[in-house]
Write a protein that holds these residues in place. Sequence first.
Motif, short mmCIF file in Angstrom:
data_model
loop_
_atom_site.label_atom_id
_atom_site.label_comp_id
_atom_site.label_asym_id
_atom_site.label_seq_id
_atom_site.Cartn_x
_atom_site.Cartn_y
_atom_site.Cartn_z
N UNK A 25 -7.68 11.39 23.89
CA UNK A 25 -6.90 12.79 24.61
C UNK A 25 -8.47 13.78 24.57
N UNK A 26 -8.96 13.14 24.12
CA UNK A 26 -10.53 14.04 23.53
C UNK A 26 -11.49 13.91 24.43
N UNK A 27 -11.60 13.35 25.25
CA UNK A 27 -12.57 12.36 26.57
C UNK A 27 -11.39 13.55 27.18
N UNK A 28 -10.57 13.41 27.93
CA UNK A 28 -9.64 13.68 28.85
C UNK A 28 -9.95 15.64 28.93
N UNK A 29 -9.40 15.76 27.23
CA UNK A 29 -9.39 17.38 26.88
C UNK A 29 -8.23 17.54 26.99
N UNK A 30 -7.42 16.54 26.92
CA UNK A 30 -5.55 16.53 26.08
C UNK A 30 -5.29 17.33 24.93
N UNK A 146 -11.34 2.67 35.48
CA UNK A 146 -10.99 3.21 35.81
C UNK A 146 -10.63 4.69 35.44
N UNK A 147 -9.95 3.87 34.16
CA UNK A 147 -10.21 5.87 33.01
C UNK A 147 -11.27 6.53 32.66
N UNK A 148 -11.90 5.88 32.47
CA UNK A 148 -13.46 5.74 32.31
C UNK A 148 -14.38 6.81 33.37
N UNK A 149 -14.36 6.12 34.65
CA UNK A 149 -14.46 6.79 35.46
C UNK A 149 -13.63 8.45 35.63
N UNK A 150 -12.80 8.15 35.80
CA UNK A 150 -11.83 9.12 36.55
C UNK A 150 -12.19 10.76 35.35
N UNK A 151 -12.38 10.12 33.81
CA UNK A 151 -12.51 11.13 32.45
C UNK A 151 -13.93 11.65 32.94
N UNK A 152 -14.74 10.86 33.39
CA UNK A 152 -16.49 11.43 33.01
C UNK A 152 -16.29 12.08 34.87
N UNK A 202 -15.69 10.76 15.94
CA UNK A 202 -17.18 10.35 16.46
C UNK A 202 -17.30 10.49 17.65
N UNK A 203 -16.66 12.36 18.33
CA UNK A 203 -17.83 11.90 19.85
C UNK A 203 -18.54 12.99 19.07
N UNK A 204 -18.86 13.57 18.29
CA UNK A 204 -19.96 14.21 17.33
C UNK A 204 -21.28 12.73 17.45
N UNK A 205 -20.48 11.93 16.98
CA UNK A 205 -21.45 10.61 15.61
C UNK A 205 -22.16 9.26 16.62
N UNK A 206 -21.12 9.44 17.80
CA UNK A 206 -21.42 7.91 18.52
C UNK A 206 -21.17 8.64 19.83
#
Length: 280
Positions: A25-30, A146-152, A202-206
Amino acid sequence: MDYFARALLAAVIIGGMAGLVGALVVLRRRVFFAQALTHATFPGAVAAAALGISVPLGAAVASVLIVGIMLLIGRVRRQGEQVAAGIVLTAGFALGMTLQAVIPGLPVRVDSFLVGSILTTSDGDIALAGAVFVVTIVALVFFGKQVLFSTVDPDGYRATGHRTWPVEGLVLALMAAAVVAALPAVGAILAIALIAAPASAARLVARGPLAIIIASPLIGAASGVIGVILSRTFSIAAGPSIALTACAFFVLALLLSRLRAVPWRMAAVPTETAEEARTT
């Protein structure tokens, strides 16, 4: 197994499940989409309670309808996903409150749908969350690339000839399932905290999407366990305690990320000064 041990088990499973889905959700801005979904499943839960059927089943049916409505509104010209999410969020929550007012003698307290009650979760609730957790892990194992490719890189994903709607549909389905599974534990209002806060922390530290996906369920499970323990220690409601703990993890991660950046900024000052001295 007593009620407290059951609550701790539910906290680990539901927190881990929500954290893992929250990473997507966070990575895909949802996040706003997920917030609308959590609030709009409320009328489905109320209707299910009135009909005497499973509350998660009612919420699941409502989530399917809501996702479809949001996708239709998002396709309207001059509208968008944010507009669709805002409309569904307010309309769904208002509909739930209206149903609660016009249906007399509901067999359960409606406020339990809003903030949840992890101390009263059943074996079925835990099994549902565990099933969603497993399905999410399996989906990432088989479709993670596929999920990571379409997300990034969504433009690059489309340029290679891939269609984005299957991945988007998979993420939306996992999101809806996570919202429904988290409803008995943290309710319609607080579910978004357990979904978004651990992943945001996690996005802030990873470093990197894969690290975020790994760290998010760990933070989510820790938020659930610590929240349950704090609720028992201070005699407060477990749902709000879990949500506040998840938010506290985000604040801690924010502080750590700021502190980690300070030494680099301080170290840059003498270097620049030395270079200026050599040029003079």
